[in-house]
Write an enzyme that holds these catalytic residues in place. Structure first.
Site, short mmCIF file in Angstrom:
data_model
loop_
_atom_site.label_atom_id
_atom_site.label_comp_id
_atom_site.label_asym_id
_atom_site.label_seq_id
_atom_site.Cartn_x
_atom_site.Cartn_y
_atom_site.Cartn_z
N LYS A 20 0.86 -1.18 0.20
CA LYS A 20 -0.02 0.08 0.02
C LYS A 20 0.84 1.26 0.01
O LYS A 20 0.53 2.25 -0.52
CB LYS A 20 -1.03 -0.03 1.18
CG LYS A 20 -0.50 0.05 2.34
CD LYS A 20 -1.58 0.07 3.50
CE LYS A 20 -1.11 0.35 4.94
NZ LYS A 20 -0.99 1.69 5.24
N SER A 21 2.00 1.11 0.67
CA SER A 21 3.08 2.40 0.40
C SER A 21 3.39 2.65 -0.96
O SER A 21 3.28 3.96 -1.35
CB SER A 21 4.32 1.97 1.14
OG SER A 21 4.08 1.94 2.60
N ARG A 25 1.49 5.91 -3.17
CA ARG A 25 2.27 6.76 -3.85
C ARG A 25 2.22 6.63 -5.57
O ARG A 25 2.25 7.77 -6.12
CB ARG A 25 3.91 6.49 -3.72
CG ARG A 25 4.29 6.71 -2.23
CD ARG A 25 5.53 6.35 -1.70
NE ARG A 25 6.17 6.72 -0.64
CZ ARG A 25 5.46 6.54 0.79
NH1 ARG A 25 4.57 5.35 0.82
NH2 ARG A 25 6.08 7.01 1.75
N ARG A 125 -5.42 11.82 14.87
CA ARG A 125 -4.19 12.19 14.57
C ARG A 125 -3.79 13.66 14.43
O ARG A 125 -4.55 14.31 13.66
CB ARG A 125 -3.72 11.43 13.42
CG ARG A 125 -4.03 9.87 13.65
CD ARG A 125 -3.10 9.18 12.44
NE ARG A 125 -3.42 7.74 12.30
CZ ARG A 125 -2.67 6.92 11.54
NH1 ARG A 125 -1.61 7.60 10.82
NH2 ARG A 125 -2.99 5.71 11.38
N SER A 169 7.42 10.89 8.03
CA SER A 169 8.09 11.11 7.14
C SER A 169 6.99 11.37 5.99
O SER A 169 7.29 12.00 4.82
CB SER A 169 9.05 10.24 6.42
OG SER A 169 8.02 8.96 6.18
N SER A 196 12.08 7.41 9.45
CA SER A 196 11.60 6.73 8.57
C SER A 196 12.09 7.06 7.28
O SER A 196 11.54 7.08 6.06
CB SER A 196 9.84 6.62 8.45
OG SER A 196 9.51 6.42 9.60
N ASP A 319 6.46 0.17 11.75
CA ASP A 319 5.31 -0.78 11.58
C ASP A 319 5.59 -2.18 11.62
O ASP A 319 4.82 -3.03 11.78
CB ASP A 319 4.98 -0.63 10.17
CG ASP A 319 3.88 0.64 9.97
OD1 ASP A 319 3.54 1.38 10.75
OD2 ASP A 319 3.79 0.93 8.74
N LYS A 346 -0.38 6.17 15.77
CA LYS A 346 -0.72 5.13 14.80
C LYS A 346 -2.33 4.81 14.79
O LYS A 346 -3.16 5.77 15.40
CB LYS A 346 -0.19 3.95 14.99
CG LYS A 346 1.52 3.89 14.77
CD LYS A 346 2.01 4.22 13.18
CE LYS A 346 3.37 4.35 13.09
NZ LYS A 346 3.61 4.63 11.70
N ARG A 350 0.11 2.02 19.99
CA ARG A 350 0.66 0.66 19.49
C ARG A 350 1.59 0.15 20.65
O ARG A 350 1.34 -1.10 20.85
CB ARG A 350 1.21 0.46 18.23
CG ARG A 350 0.28 0.03 17.01
CD ARG A 350 0.86 -0.36 15.67
NE ARG A 350 -0.08 -0.26 14.99
CZ ARG A 350 0.16 0.17 13.47
NH1 ARG A 350 1.44 0.74 13.28
NH2 ARG A 350 -0.89 0.40 12.57
#
Length: 440
Positions: A20-21, A25, A125, A169, A196, A319, A346, A350
C-alpha cells in the site's frame, strides 16, 4: 467480525500482498502525471481504495482492466489525468495516515477551496504540521485546532522552507510530490530530524520512475532538478508489501516452514529490515530468486531448535513492532525493541496496545522510555483479544496464535482490511485453521 486462529503448523507458499505504500504513491504520481498511467499489481486494501477515490475526486479518471484480457492473476488500473482538477469541494482519505499527509499538499495545488476529511483513528491524529507550513506556501488553511477536518485553498507556491521530519516522513512525501509537480527548480526543502528515511527513498523512487528528478543531501536538503518531459504513457508495477509480508515471514519462522513470493530484495521499503530481525532470532532462511523460504531455527545437523531473543532498532520502520512482538513472544529471553516513541500516533497507541493485548496471552511487555522489552519463551495462552481497531494488532495476534496452547479469538478482526484484506485467507491457504464469525 471475530477471527479465531488455532495453534497449527504451516506449509506451502504464498505471494505477498501488494504494497500500500507503493500503491498509494503510485496513485498520487499518476494523478500529477498529465497523461495515462497503467498501474500493475494494484492493491485493494481499504487504504488503497481510499487513494483511488481521492485521485478521482481530484480529477483523475480511473478504469480497471480485466485480468482475463492479459491472462494474468491480477488486474491493472488505468489512470487518465490532466493534473489537479477537483470535481467537488471535499475529499476523504479514509483512515489512511499516508493518504491524508500526502494528498493534502497535492490537493493544495488547486486554487479551489477543498475540505479534507477522514474517518476512525485519523480524526485523532495531529495535523498541526499543515497549520505551520501551509501559510508559508501561500495556502489558506483552517483546521480544528490541528485536527480534521481541514479546509484548504491554494494554489501552493513553492518556497524555501524548513520542516520538522521527526513526527512522520509522510508530510515530507506530500511536499516532495507537490513541489515536483510544479516544475519549480528554485525552491529547496530543508528537513530536520527526519524519521523513516527508507519511506522517503520509496517516494523518490516513485518520482524518479515517472520522470521527476529530486535529489537530497543526507536527507537534510531536498532540491528539484530540471528533467525531460514526462512520457505520455507510463507503466508502474506495485511492489510486494514487506509490511504485510513481515507477518507471513514471522508466521513461517514460528510455525513453518513456508515459501513467501513476490518481494523485491532490493526494495527501498523500510520494513524489509524484518529480515535482519528474523536472522538475529535464528530463523532458518533460504533466499532464491523472488522467493524466501523461512522456517524455525535449525542447528547444523538440521534439527529444529528454539528461536532466541534479539535486539532491534525500529525507529525508521515502526510498523514492524507488531510482527516483531509476535516473533519475540516465541523467542527465549528478553527481546529489546527500540523506537517506541514512533508508535503513539498510529491507528492505536501501539506501544500500550501491544502491552495490553499480549498480556492477555501471558506475554509480559515493558515500556521503558524509547525501548520495549518483550519477555518471550514463557508460553502463549489462548484467550480473547481486541484489535483496538488496529490492523497490525489484529495480524500480530493472529500470527502468535499459531504457537499458543489454545485458540486465540480476535474481536474487530476486520481491521485487517485497512492494509491486508486477505490476511486470514492467506493463513488458511498455508494450513492454519481460522474461523471467521460476524458479530451481531
Amino acid at each position: 467480525m471475530r477471527a479465531t486462529v488455532y495453534p497449527n503448523t504451516l506449509r506451502g507458499e504464498q505471494v505477498a500482498p501488494a504494497s500500500k505504500s507503493s500503491m498509494q504513491r503510485a496513485c498520487a504520481a499518476a494523478l500529477l502525471h498529465r497523461g495515462t498511467t497503467r498501474i500493475l499489481n494494484p492493491g485493494h486494501s481499504n487504504d488503497d481504495l481510499a487513494a483511488i477515490d481521492v485521485i478521482q475526486k481530484l480529477g483523475a479518471i480511473v478504469k480497471t482492466e480485466d485480468a482475463s484480457r492479459e491472462k494474468t492473476n491480477s488486474t491493472s488500473i488505468f489512470v487518465h489525468s490532466n493534473g489537479i482538477q477537483p470535481i467537488g469541494d471535499t475529499m476523504n482519505c479514509g483512515e489512511s495516515g499516508l493518504g491524508i499527509r500526502m494528498f493534502t499538499p497535492i490537493a493544495a495545488l488547486s486554487d479551489q477551496s477543498i475540505t479534507v476529511e477522514g474517518i476512525g483513528s485519523l480524526l485523532k491524529r495531529p495535523m498541526h504540521f499543515f497549520d505551520t507550513i501551509f501559510p508559508k506556501l501561500g495556502i489558506e488553511i483552517q483546521s480544528q485546532a490541528g485536527y480534521l477536518p481541514i479546509q484548504i485553498k491554494g494554489p501552493l507556491k513553492p518556497a524555501n522552507i524548513e520542516v520538522d521530519g521527526s513526527l512522520s516522513s509522510q508530510f515530507l512525501t506530500g511536499l516532495l510530490m507537490a513541489f515536483a509537480a510544479t516544475e519549480n527548480t528554485n525552491a529547496v526543502i530543508e528537513v530536520q530530524g527526519l524519521k523513516s528515511k527508507p519511506y522517503i527513498d520509496l517516494t523518490l523512487s516513485v518520482l524518479n520512475t515517472f520522470g521527476w528528478k529530486v535529489q537530497h543531501q543526507d536527507y537534510k536538503r531536498f532540491e528539484f532538478l530540471a528533467h525531460p518531459p514526462l512520457a505520455d504513457h507510463i507503466d508502474y508495477t506495485v511492489e510486494g508489501d514487506w509490511s504485510g509480508a513481515a507477518f507471513l515471514l514471522v508466521a513461517g519462522a514460528i510455525a513453518g516452514p513456508i515459501l513467501v513470493k513476490g518481494l523485491q530484495l532490493n526494495s527501498t521499503q523500510a520494513d524489509k529490515a524484518v529480515m535482519q530481525a528474523l536472522k538475529d532470532a535464528g530463523a532458518s532462511i533460504d533466499i532464491n530468486e523472488n522467493a524466501i523460504q523461512i522456517g524455525p531455527a535449525k542447528d547444523k545437523a538440521g534439527v529444529v531448535g528454539s528461536l532466541k531473543a534479539f535486539e532491534f532498532d525500529a525507529t525508521h520502520c515502526p510498523d514492524l513492532f507488531p510482527p516483531l512482538v509476535a516473533l519475540a513472544a516465541v523467542c527465549n529471553g528478553v527481546t529489546i525493541l527500540h523506537g517506541v516513541s514512533r508508535l503513539a500516533h498510529k491507528e492505536s497507541d501501539r506501544g500500550l496496545t501491544l502491552q495490553t493485548e499480549f498480556a492477555k496471552l501471558g506475554i509480559r511487555i515493558e515500556l521503558d522510555q524509547d525501548r520495549m522489552l518483550v519477555y518471550g519463551g514463557t508460553g502463549i495462552h489462548g484467550a480473547e483479544v481486541f484489535s483496538q481497531h488496529d490492523h497490525r494488532i489484529a495480524m500480530a495476534c493472529g500470527v502468535v496464535a499459531l504457537c499458543a496452547d489454545g485458540p486465540i479469538s480476535i474481536t474487530d478482526a476486520e481491521a485487517v482490511n485497512k492494509s491486508y484484506t486477505d490476511f486470514f485467507k492467506h493463513l488458511q491457504h498455508l494450513g492454519a485453521k481460522v474461523d471467521l464469525d460476524k458479530i451481531a
